[in-house]
Design a protein around this motif. Structure first.
Motif, PDB file in Angstrom:
ATOM      1  N   TYR A 159       0.859  -1.189   0.000  1.00  0.00           N
ATOM      2  CA  TYR A 159       0.000   0.000   0.000  1.00  0.00           C
ATOM      3  C   TYR A 159       0.887   1.228   0.000  1.00  0.00           C
ATOM      4  N   ALA A 160       0.388   2.305  -0.589  1.00  0.00           N
ATOM      5  CA  ALA A 160       1.185   3.538  -0.640  1.00  0.00           C
ATOM      6  C   ALA A 160       1.092   4.316   0.665  1.00  0.00           C
ATOM      7  N   LYS A 161       0.060   4.026   1.459  1.00  0.00           N
ATOM      8  CA  LYS A 161      -0.180   4.804   2.681  1.00  0.00           C
ATOM      9  C   LYS A 161      -0.800   3.899   3.738  1.00  0.00           C
ATOM     10  N   SER A 198       2.982   7.628   4.524  1.00  0.00           N
ATOM     11  CA  SER A 198       3.052   7.191   3.125  1.00  0.00           C
ATOM     12  C   SER A 198       4.488   6.859   2.742  1.00  0.00           C
TER      13      SER A 198
END
Ligand code: AMP
Length: 162
Positions: free
Chosen positions: A45-47, A62
């Motif tokens: 996941y990016a964040k 992030s």
């Protein structure tokens, strides 16, 4: 105000609106960024959510917040991440929600966020509402409204602008 018929159809997907806390990946605010980097890379996941050691919501972290810290002028210093804590760089100004089923408010907020943390009055983290799950409900609405409601245009000459 959202049209009651539309809200009714969106609510057919209500049970999927919130991903519960126990399956949401998180890091602890006192973790160092090296650990957080590994977690974020693993979960892809990016964040992700930041909690404190009591399970209370603290903010979001992030990948770009981490990479920014390891960038030197012409090199990347991964070791530097071991000396910075998550709480030093996390983002705390993201809106949180208390009610995962308040469609009107959540739709508004999800225009700018890919997900919303669900946090109780006393800071307990209970899950996230993602843009993806609400979009699935909107998709269901767009395809199935004619099978549930009769929709007729009030005035053929009226041009409705959204
Ligand atoms: P999605 O709409 O499923 O792509 O999710 C949007 C964003 O919500 C993802 O990029 C993550 O940042 C976050 N997210 C979704 N599911 C999870 C999960 N199980 N654990 C942690 N973060 C999640």
């Amino acid at each position: 105000m959202i049209n009651a018929a539309i809200e009714d159809l969106l609510n057919d997907h209500q049970e999927n609106f919130m991903i519960p806390a126990n399956v949401v990946a998180n890091v602890i605010d006192t973790n160092n960024l090296y650990h957080a980097f590994l977690v974020l890379t693993k979960v892809k996941y990016a964040k992700i959510i930041v909690l404190n050691c009591d399970g209370k919501y603290e903010g979001l972290l992030s990948l770009s917040m981490i990479t920014e810290q390891m960038l030197e002028t012409e090199t990347i210093d991964v070791e530097k991440l071991k000396h910075i804590q998550v709480k030093d760089v996390m983002q705390t100004d993201i809106p949180t929600i208390q009610d995962p089923y308040n469609i009107e408010r959540n739709l508004h907020l999800l225009i700018d966020q890919t997900f919303l943390p669900v946090v109780s009055d006393d800071g307990d983290f209970t899950g996230i509402v993602t843009r993806r799950e609400l979009l699935k409900a909107v998709n269901h609405l767009a395809h199935d409204i004619d099978s549930v409601y009769d929709i007729t245009k009030k005035n053929e000459n009226l041009i409705t602008k959204f």
